[in-house]
Design a protein around this motif. Structure first.
Motif, PDB file in Angstrom:
ATOM      1  N   ARG A  35      39.202  26.642  22.575  1.00 45.17           N
ATOM      2  CA  ARG A  35      38.904  27.787  23.443  1.00 45.17           C
ATOM      3  C   ARG A  35      40.136  28.645  23.700  1.00 45.17           C
ATOM      4  O   ARG A  35      40.007  29.829  24.010  1.00 45.17           O
ATOM      5  N   VAL A  36      41.303  28.070  23.543  1.00 42.43           N
ATOM      6  CA  VAL A  36      42.528  28.874  23.594  1.00 42.43           C
ATOM      7  C   VAL A  36      42.604  29.753  22.348  1.00 42.43           C
ATOM      8  O   VAL A  36      42.897  30.948  22.430  1.00 42.43           O
ATOM      9  N   ASP A  37      42.318  29.165  21.184  1.00 43.95           N
ATOM     10  CA  ASP A  37      42.277  29.952  19.949  1.00 43.95           C
ATOM     11  C   ASP A  37      41.280  31.100  20.088  1.00 43.95           C
ATOM     12  O   ASP A  37      41.563  32.241  19.719  1.00 43.95           O
ATOM     13  N   LEU A  38      40.106  30.777  20.628  1.00 41.76           N
ATOM     14  CA  LEU A  38      39.055  31.783  20.772  1.00 41.76           C
ATOM     15  C   LEU A  38      39.481  32.878  21.744  1.00 41.76           C
ATOM     16  O   LEU A  38      39.296  34.073  21.476  1.00 41.76           O
ATOM     17  N   GLY A  39      40.052  32.501  22.874  1.00 42.79           N
ATOM     18  CA  GLY A  39      40.489  33.490  23.849  1.00 42.79           C
ATOM     19  C   GLY A  39      41.550  34.416  23.298  1.00 42.79           C
ATOM     20  O   GLY A  39      41.547  35.631  23.555  1.00 42.79           O
ATOM     21  N   LYS A  40      42.465  33.865  22.516  1.00 43.47           N
ATOM     22  CA  LYS A  40      43.518  34.691  21.930  1.00 43.47           C
ATOM     23  C   LYS A  40      42.949  35.680  20.908  1.00 43.47           C
ATOM     24  O   LYS A  40      43.381  36.831  20.830  1.00 43.47           O
ATOM     25  N   GLU A  41      41.942  35.234  20.148  1.00 39.68           N
ATOM     26  CA  GLU A  41      41.327  36.133  19.176  1.00 39.68           C
ATOM     27  C   GLU A  41      40.540  37.234  19.873  1.00 39.68           C
ATOM     28  O   GLU A  41      40.541  38.394  19.432  1.00 39.68           O
ATOM     29  N   ILE A  42      39.866  36.899  20.959  1.00 38.33           N
ATOM     30  CA  ILE A  42      39.154  37.915  21.737  1.00 38.33           C
ATOM     31  C   ILE A  42      40.129  38.965  22.229  1.00 38.33           C
ATOM     32  O   ILE A  42      39.896  40.179  22.096  1.00 38.33           O
ATOM     33  N   ALA A  43      41.244  38.515  22.811  1.00 38.41           N
ATOM     34  CA  ALA A  43      42.245  39.453  23.322  1.00 38.41           C
ATOM     35  C   ALA A  43      42.792  40.334  22.198  1.00 38.41           C
ATOM     36  O   ALA A  43      42.961  41.549  22.372  1.00 38.41           O
ATOM     37  N   LYS A  44      43.059  39.745  21.064  1.00 40.67           N
ATOM     38  CA  LYS A  44      43.577  40.501  19.921  1.00 40.67           C
ATOM     39  C   LYS A  44      42.619  41.615  19.530  1.00 40.67           C
ATOM     40  O   LYS A  44      43.035  42.760  19.293  1.00 40.67           O
TER      41      LYS A  44
END
Length: 315
Positions: free
Chosen positions: A101-110
């Protein structure tokens, strides 16, 4: 350096396979992760520095659709998570918050042209925090319920079920839900797993069965510590987490598939960020990013419409 409640920037995203490799290479068993997670879930943030912040900086080739009026901090997507749920989100031996979910959150922000920032905090503080604007989004694997959708906006994206983790060898012989009668099971509260066990305890009482004692903990890591110490017959959390703990050899998943339901990102009512994150998640599913990420972690994706929802989901 540790600062109370400051948002954190994290790095080193790892897939499920690389998490296993890290554990093997560093000789860091799950008991180490339990201790780290229990210490790290206090109301605090770990501030990233150096090249990691540069890697996570907002892209410069796009324009954010969310401005200062839409965000807790201009230019950043601030996300709350409780980092005690490996491999979904947890604090590793280096003090970094990592996981799916950290990976996912970072991709969303990107994709929103924003810098990702995470606040590591216990779940019970997350809904009041997003409602008051202290963070923009809850990214912690929160179950979707119609009651919860009345208080915050939810965007479903993932599916999980409640599971029961027991000591290796399953000394109490727990293999069905009915076997939980007369047992003591630990669970983080409040939350969907707690509600599920409470309903089951009430059902057993109605049926005249031996009581199911539901023992609550501040965090999932605390519950696993109690299980390890022999104070519980089992703990309850989603199966992706019980499966990860099973890899250490000290625990095993005794029951899975209980009360399966969607998980959702959470937002303040009427926030613009909810719609933008739903749009980006839909794009991720269409372009393959979301299915690929879920496959790495043996997680099922939500098959319905990824959209802002404020009531019961269509079946």
């Amino acid at each position: 350096m540790v600062h109370a409640i400051d948002p954190i920037e994290v790095d080193h995203p790892r897939s499920r396979q690389s998490l296993r490799t890290a554990v093997d290479t560093e000789r860091s068993p799950i008991r180490t992760l339990i201790g780290i997670a229990a210490a790290g879930v206090l109301t605090l943030g770990l501030v990233g520095c150096g090249s990691s912040s540069e890697q996570d900086a907002a892209p410069t080739d796009c324009t954010p659709t969310l401005g200062a009026a839409d965000l807790a901090e201009e230019g950043s997507l601030t996300m709350a998570t409780n980092a005690t749920l490996p491999p979904m989100q947890y604090v590793d031996a280096d003090g970094d918050v990592i996981g799916m979910r950290v990976d996912l959150g970072k991709e969303i922000a990107k994709r929103l042209c924003l810098t990702p920032k995470f606040v590591n905090i216990e779940f019970e503080a997350q809904i009041p925090g997003v409602q008051s604007g202290r963070w923009d989004m809850i990214d912690t694997g929160m179950f979707y319920t119609p009651e919860r959708a009345e208080t915050i906006d939810l965007v479903p994206y993932e599916v999980q079920a409640v599971s029961i983790s027991v000591p290796s060898g399953n000394p109490e012989g727990i293999s069905t839900v009915e076997d939980l009668a007369g047992k003591t099971v630990g669970v983080e509260a409040p939350g969907y797993e707690f509600d599920t066990l409470t309903a089951l305890s009430e059902q057993f009482a109605t049926e005249g069965k031996a009581p199911l004692t539901v023992q609550t903990f501040k965090t999932n890591a605390d519950a696993y510590q109690a299980l390890s110490a022999g104070q519980l017959d089992g703990t309850s959390i989603v199966e992706s987490v019980t499966s990860f703990y099973q890899e250490d050899g000290r625990f095993e998943t005794a029951i899975g598939g209980i009360n399966e339901a969607p998980l959702a990102m959470g937002f303040a009512k009427g926030s613009k960020s909810a719609g933008e994150v739903a749009r980006v998640l839909s794009e991720m599913r269409d372009d393959g990013y979301l299915p690929d990420l879920f496959e790495q972690y043996d997680v099922s994706g939500y098959e319905g419409d990824i959209a802002v929802s404020t009531g019961p989901l269509e079946s």
